[in-house]
Design a protein around this motif. Structure first.
Motif, PDB file in Angstrom:
ATOM      1  N   ILE A   1       0.865  -1.183   0.000  1.00 14.16           N
ATOM      2  CA  ILE A   1       0.000   0.000   0.000  1.00 14.16           C
ATOM      3  C   ILE A   1       0.903   1.235   0.000  1.00 14.16           C
ATOM      4  CG2 ILE A   1      -1.684   1.388   1.281  1.00 14.16           C
ATOM      5  CD1 ILE A   1      -3.015  -1.041   0.092  1.00 14.16           C
ATOM      6  N   HIS A   2       0.729   2.032  -1.047  1.00 14.89           N
ATOM      7  CA  HIS A   2       1.524   3.252  -1.224  1.00 14.89           C
ATOM      8  C   HIS A   2       0.663   4.474  -0.907  1.00 14.89           C
ATOM      9  CE1 HIS A   2       3.883   6.387  -3.033  1.00 14.89           C
ATOM     10  NE2 HIS A   2       3.039   6.563  -4.021  1.00 14.89           N
ATOM     11  N   TRP A   3       1.242   5.432  -0.203  1.00 14.20           N
ATOM     12  CA  TRP A   3       0.541   6.669   0.182  1.00 14.20           C
ATOM     13  C   TRP A   3       0.937   7.716  -0.848  1.00 14.20           C
ATOM     14  CZ3 TRP A   3      -2.147   4.231   3.732  1.00 14.20           C
ATOM     15  CH2 TRP A   3      -1.544   3.186   4.418  1.00 14.20           C
ATOM     16  N   HIS A   4       0.175   7.767  -1.937  1.00 11.44           N
ATOM     17  CA  HIS A   4       0.560   8.584  -3.094  1.00 11.44           C
ATOM     18  C   HIS A   4       0.548  10.069  -2.738  1.00 11.44           C
ATOM     19  CE1 HIS A   4       0.262   9.493  -7.618  1.00 11.44           C
ATOM     20  NE2 HIS A   4       0.277  10.646  -6.983  1.00 11.44           N
ATOM     21  N   GLY A   5       1.732  10.679  -2.847  1.00 12.33           N
ATOM     22  CA  GLY A   5       1.866  12.118  -2.630  1.00 12.33           C
ATOM     23  C   GLY A   5       2.350  12.492  -1.243  1.00 12.33           C
TER      24      GLY A   5
ATOM     25  N   PHE B   1      -4.887  13.473  -1.445  1.00 12.26           N
ATOM     26  CA  PHE B   1      -3.919  12.455  -1.836  1.00 12.26           C
ATOM     27  C   PHE B   1      -4.676  11.135  -1.997  1.00 12.26           C
ATOM     28  CE2 PHE B   1      -1.857  15.778   0.581  1.00 12.26           C
ATOM     29  CZ  PHE B   1      -0.782  16.107  -0.222  1.00 12.26           C
ATOM     30  N   TRP B   2      -3.951  10.067  -2.231  1.00 13.94           N
ATOM     31  CA  TRP B   2      -4.665   8.790  -2.297  1.00 13.94           C
ATOM     32  C   TRP B   2      -3.755   7.644  -1.943  1.00 13.94           C
ATOM     33  CZ3 TRP B   2      -5.316   5.611  -7.217  1.00 13.94           C
ATOM     34  CH2 TRP B   2      -4.449   5.988  -8.239  1.00 13.94           C
ATOM     35  N   TYR B   3      -4.327   6.490  -1.755  1.00  9.75           N
ATOM     36  CA  TYR B   3      -3.508   5.320  -1.449  1.00  9.75           C
ATOM     37  C   TYR B   3      -3.957   4.155  -2.315  1.00  9.75           C
ATOM     38  CZ  TYR B   3      -7.264   3.924   1.939  1.00  9.75           C
ATOM     39  OH  TYR B   3      -8.454   3.594   2.560  1.00  9.75           O
ATOM     40  N   HIS B   4      -2.966   3.370  -2.725  1.00  6.42           N
ATOM     41  CA  HIS B   4      -3.241   2.269  -3.640  1.00  6.42           C
ATOM     42  C   HIS B   4      -2.086   1.277  -3.613  1.00  6.42           C
ATOM     43  CE1 HIS B   4      -0.347   3.731  -6.694  1.00  6.42           C
ATOM     44  NE2 HIS B   4      -0.798   4.955  -6.462  1.00  6.42           N
ATOM     45  N   PRO B   5      -2.309   0.034  -4.032  1.00  3.76           N
ATOM     46  CA  PRO B   5      -1.233  -0.954  -4.087  1.00  3.76           C
ATOM     47  C   PRO B   5      -0.173  -0.581  -5.126  1.00  3.76           C
ATOM     48  CG  PRO B   5      -3.375  -2.029  -4.143  1.00  3.76           C
ATOM     49  CD  PRO B   5      -3.608  -0.564  -4.377  1.00  3.76           C
ATOM     50  N   HIS B   6       1.022  -1.090  -4.935  1.00  2.00           N
ATOM     51  CA  HIS B   6       2.157  -0.721  -5.785  1.00  2.00           C
ATOM     52  C   HIS B   6       3.105  -1.904  -5.948  1.00  2.00           C
ATOM     53  CE1 HIS B   6       4.800   2.228  -7.614  1.00  2.00           C
ATOM     54  NE2 HIS B   6       4.127   3.244  -7.131  1.00  2.00           N
ATOM     55  N   GLY B   7       2.572  -3.133  -5.955  1.00  2.00           N
ATOM     56  CA  GLY B   7       3.434  -4.313  -6.044  1.00  2.00           C
ATOM     57  C   GLY B   7       4.137  -4.411  -7.378  1.00  2.00           C
TER      58      GLY B   7
ATOM     59  N   PHE C   1       3.992  11.497 -15.542  1.00  2.00           N
ATOM     60  CA  PHE C   1       5.178  11.148 -14.741  1.00  2.00           C
ATOM     61  C   PHE C   1       4.916  11.497 -13.280  1.00  2.00           C
ATOM     62  CE2 PHE C   1       9.346  11.984 -12.858  1.00  2.00           C
ATOM     63  CZ  PHE C   1      10.132  10.961 -13.355  1.00  2.00           C
ATOM     64  N   HIS C   2       5.238  10.551 -12.415  1.00  2.00           N
ATOM     65  CA  HIS C   2       5.002  10.740 -10.971  1.00  2.00           C
ATOM     66  C   HIS C   2       6.275  10.448 -10.205  1.00  2.00           C
ATOM     67  CE1 HIS C   2       3.413  10.335  -6.963  1.00  2.00           C
ATOM     68  NE2 HIS C   2       3.481   9.025  -6.934  1.00  2.00           N
ATOM     69  N   ILE C   3       6.529  11.247  -9.184  1.00  2.00           N
ATOM     70  CA  ILE C   3       7.687  11.003  -8.322  1.00  2.00           C
ATOM     71  C   ILE C   3       7.192  10.808  -6.889  1.00  2.00           C
ATOM     72  CG2 ILE C   3       8.096  13.515  -8.068  1.00  2.00           C
ATOM     73  CD1 ILE C   3      11.085  12.885  -7.764  1.00  2.00           C
ATOM     74  N   HIS C   4       7.784   9.867  -6.193  1.00  2.00           N
ATOM     75  CA  HIS C   4       7.480   9.645  -4.775  1.00  2.00           C
ATOM     76  C   HIS C   4       8.336  10.603  -3.927  1.00  2.00           C
ATOM     77  CE1 HIS C   4       5.833   5.251  -5.192  1.00  2.00           C
ATOM     78  NE2 HIS C   4       5.484   5.992  -6.227  1.00  2.00           N
ATOM     79  N   ASP C   5       8.064  10.634  -2.649  1.00  2.00           N
ATOM     80  CA  ASP C   5       8.821  11.403  -1.643  1.00  2.00           C
ATOM     81  C   ASP C   5       8.500  12.890  -1.669  1.00  2.00           C
ATOM     82  OD1 ASP C   5      10.654  12.386   0.239  1.00  2.00           O
ATOM     83  OD2 ASP C   5      12.370  12.241  -1.117  1.00  2.00           O
TER      84      ASP C   5
ATOM     85  N   TYR D   1      10.079   6.606  -9.140  1.00  2.00           N
ATOM     86  CA  TYR D   1       9.481   7.561 -10.076  1.00  2.00           C
ATOM     87  C   TYR D   1       8.987   6.726 -11.238  1.00  2.00           C
ATOM     88  CZ  TYR D   1      14.139   7.224 -12.266  1.00  2.00           C
ATOM     89  OH  TYR D   1      15.305   6.765 -12.828  1.00  2.00           O
ATOM     90  N   HIS D   2       7.873   7.100 -11.818  1.00  2.00           N
ATOM     91  CA  HIS D   2       7.322   6.241 -12.867  1.00  2.00           C
ATOM     92  C   HIS D   2       6.210   6.913 -13.642  1.00  2.00           C
ATOM     93  CE1 HIS D   2       3.682   5.267 -10.402  1.00  2.00           C
ATOM     94  NE2 HIS D   2       4.512   5.396  -9.384  1.00  2.00           N
ATOM     95  N   CYS D   3       5.844   6.263 -14.734  1.00  2.00           N
ATOM     96  CA  CYS D   3       4.653   6.660 -15.478  1.00  2.00           C
ATOM     97  C   CYS D   3       3.449   6.148 -14.702  1.00  2.00           C
ATOM     98  CB  CYS D   3       4.678   6.056 -16.872  1.00  2.00           C
ATOM     99  SG  CYS D   3       3.147   6.389 -17.772  1.00  2.00           S
ATOM    100  N   HIS D   4       2.422   7.003 -14.533  1.00  2.00           N
ATOM    101  CA  HIS D   4       1.250   6.559 -13.776  1.00  2.00           C
ATOM    102  C   HIS D   4       0.185   5.899 -14.656  1.00  2.00           C
ATOM    103  CE1 HIS D   4      -1.014   6.126 -10.115  1.00  2.00           C
ATOM    104  NE2 HIS D   4      -0.064   6.729  -9.446  1.00  2.00           N
ATOM    105  N   LEU D   5       0.495   5.639 -15.928  1.00  2.00           N
ATOM    106  CA  LEU D   5      -0.357   4.710 -16.668  1.00  2.00           C
ATOM    107  C   LEU D   5       0.052   3.357 -16.099  1.00  2.00           C
ATOM    108  CD1 LEU D   5      -0.336   5.976 -20.376  1.00  2.00           C
ATOM    109  CD2 LEU D   5      -1.683   6.751 -18.437  1.00  2.00           C
TER     110      LEU D   5
HETATM  111 CU1  C2O Z   1       0.254   6.577  -7.303  1.00  2.00          CU
HETATM  112 CU2  C2O Z   1       4.006   5.305  -7.440  1.00  2.00          CU
HETATM  113  O1  C2O Z   1       2.080   5.889  -7.371  1.00  2.00           O
END
Ligand code: C2O
Ligand code: CU
Ligand code: CU
Length: 578
Positions: free
Chosen positions: A90-94, A128-134, A409-413, A463-467
């Motif tokens: 479970i990732h805490w997006h943003g 923000f949102w939360y979702h799996p990230h396996g 494009f999305h970056i964590h942290d 960091y990744h494409c959010h598609l």
């Molecule tokens: Cu919404 Cu790396 O994710």
């Protein structure tokens, strides 16, 4: 294949025909508040189509997830129990938090186990949102229903006159298009996402009071972007984007939202009692190249099934809003001044790095739109760290899209400010704090960000494409944030402070710390994961200390793990010969 196609088309016709009736009450996920949240990932079946049981996933239920409302400055704990038959994350997006609690592909929660991240809420008020990230599992787990909203509150937001009664005048709007096979099982890795949901409800309607309402828009779709607006081109006010409220509100009639992005808008329904208004997607207005537009690719490349999807490039209703009587204390005005922002000055930049998006070679017109896509020539690898960033550094990240499809494009942290798109400042709706930016084909986007607070030499951020399909296929990289200001690793996290010194060491490392755990285990491994040393310590008045012998070890890198009852710290140590 042919048969499947025919059947799914007739379902589209059926759905379109019944769309205007919008007979389902919009589901408002229950809101959880406080500082400790017990979340259970569950599987089961949900009747989404009458006569069909669809296998689904959810949090604290079998479909979708509760909304988590947290306050800036609070220390929060999430106890995530995995009751799914498979492992997940479970990732805490943003959210800005230590990488070990980020919930990326490395923080696996095995079936039957509990993962308890704990961190201080440091973000500004936003959605923000939360979702799996396996690893290679994000699309599947999100599509099956695991996606929830996180609302962060703070004093600056509270000082404004804004609608904030959850579910009454402050409404979560999680928009997702999903694909189903003929048996109404959720399908992934397909272009057949012809069913649109809001908060997990198909063909939804919302009763909204005749006053200013706040819609928290979140695109939780696998691939589809939306260009949102209202019937009659009703104007609305944009007040916030991904990671914060804007300086000022902006009046718009359309807003484009890519997967992963959030926007907070205010809609003034004052005097509109008993009217019906639709939140609509104006897909005809989406620029080609964006997933959801009529066409992707300009050199004849095709994604199989893309043009057959009747939602691509089409206008359709997303949410029916039926305006009811106002509440007793309605908000009736829209503030113009919100929360001032001061982007990081360019003069403070320590480093600029480039991220080039290209298909896996050999590149063909089809691959330019279909992928798999690489970032700087790399496909995601769990065991590789792609970039190393220094703690406290301000950086410019330059995103260059060499493909023929748009990538969010999305970056964590961290969150960032978009500096420019092909050298030109971004449109108003892309100013302010963001964590996702849609990079159009052949475009170059630059953003500025600062890597503060969380260094960890071992556990990376993503960091990744959010598609989600692109992400799962490897359009993702990882970075670590390292604290280079001292050779002493001073590692602080909630209940444990650990200091290991000297580092590098020639003869021994001293491990010292404070904790509220009754027992501490110190273990040294080599890079192959072989255990070299382990010791159990009983802290006295919350303090512990031990030395780890380095004398007989070959020169090189080692990994030290310090386990308390609550957490595990991982440090990278260097044995030197001086
Ligand atoms: Cu919404 Cu790396 O994710
Ligand atoms: Cu994220
Ligand atoms: Cu992509």
């Amino acid at each position: 294949m042919k048969l499947l196609y025919t059947i799914s088309l007739s379902w589209i016709a059926l759905l379109c025909a019944s769309q205007s009736y919008a007979q389902n009450t919009l589901y408002i996920p229950p809101a959880l508040t406080g500082t400790t949240f017990n979340l259970s990932a569950q599987s089961g079946t949900t009747t989404l189509f009458s006569g069909f049981n669809t296998p689904t996933y959810g949090i604290n239920g079998t479909w979708m997830a509760p909304t988590l409302i947290i306050n800036k400055g609070d220390s929060v704990t999430f106890n995530v129990t995995n009751n799914l038959p498979v492992s997940t994350t479970i990732h805490w997006h943003g959210l800005h938090l230590p990488s070990k609690w980020d919930g990326g592909p490395h923080q696996i929660i095995n079936t039957g186990s509990i993962w308890s991240p704990r961190f201080k809420v440091m973000n500004d008020a936003a959605t923000f949102w939360y979702h799996p990230h396996g690893d290679k599992k994000t699309e599947l787990h999100v599509s099956k229903g695991m996606a929830g909203m996180i609302i962060v509150k703070d004093a600056a937001e509270a000082a404004l006159t804004l609608p904030r009664t959850y579910g009454v005048d402050d409404i979560p709007v999680i928009i997702q298009s999903k694909a189903f096979d003929v048996l109404k099982q959720i399908a992934i890795a397909t272009e057949d996402d012809t069913t649109v949901f809001v908060n997990g409800t198909m063909q939804p309607y919302l009763n909204a009071p005749a006053q200013v309402i706040r819609l928290r828009l979140l695109n939780g779709s696998t691939s589809r972007s939306f260009k949102l607006g209202f019937t009659g081109n009703l104007a609305f006010s944009l007040i916030g984007n991904d990671a914060g409220l804007l300086d000022t509100s902006t009046t718009l009639t359309r807003i484009q939202i890519a997967p992963g992005e959030r926007y907070e808008i205010l809609l003034n329904l004052t005097g509109k009692q008993s009217q019906t208004i639709y939140l609509k997607n104006f897909g005809t207005e989406l620029t080609n190249g964006i997933h959801g537009s009529a066409q992707v690719g300009t050199t004849g490349g095709m994604i199989p099934g893309y043009v057959d999807n009747k939602l691509n490039g089409a206008d359709f209703n997303v949410l029916k809003i039926m305006v009811t009587a106002p509440t007793s204390t309605p908000v009736t005005t829209i503030p113009t001044t919100l929360v001032p922002k001061s982007p990081f000055p360019i003069s403070s930049v320590n480093k600029e790095r480039t991220f080039l998006f290209l298909p896996e070679p050999p590149s063909t017109p089809d691959k330019m739109v279909e992928g798999p896509f690489l970032i700087n020539g790399n496909s995601f690898d769990m065991n590789i760290v792609n970039d190393t960033v220094k703690l406290g550094h301000t950086e410019i990240w330059k995103l260059v899209n060499g493909t023929e499809i748009a990538h969010p494009f999305h970056i964590h942290d961290v969150w960032f400010y978009v500096l420019d798109i092909n050298g030109v400042p971004p449109p108003l709706y892309e100013r302010g704090k963001k964590d996702v930016i849609l990079v159009m084909p052949k475009d170059t986007v630059r953003f500025i960000t600062k890597f503060e607070d969380f260094a960890d030499p071992i556990v990376p951020f993503m960091y990744h494409c959010h598609l989600l399909h692109h992400e799962d296929e490897g359009m993702m990289g990882s970075f670590i944030v390292v604290d280079s200001t001292t050779s002493v690793k001073n590692y602080q996290q909630d209940n444990m402070i650990v200091k290991v010194y000297p580092n590098p060491a020639a003869t021994s490392w001293l491990v010292e710390g404070g904790t509220d755990s009754k027992e501490i285990k110190v273990t040294l491994y080599d890079l192959m994961g072989k255990m070299l040393f382990t010791r159990l310590l009983s802290p006295v008045s919350g303090k512990f200390a031990t030395s780890v012998n380095a004398d007989l070890l070959p020169v090189g890198l080692y990994v030290l793990k310090i386990n308390s009852e609550f957490s595990t710290q991982t440090l990278q140590l260097l044995k030197s010969n001086y």
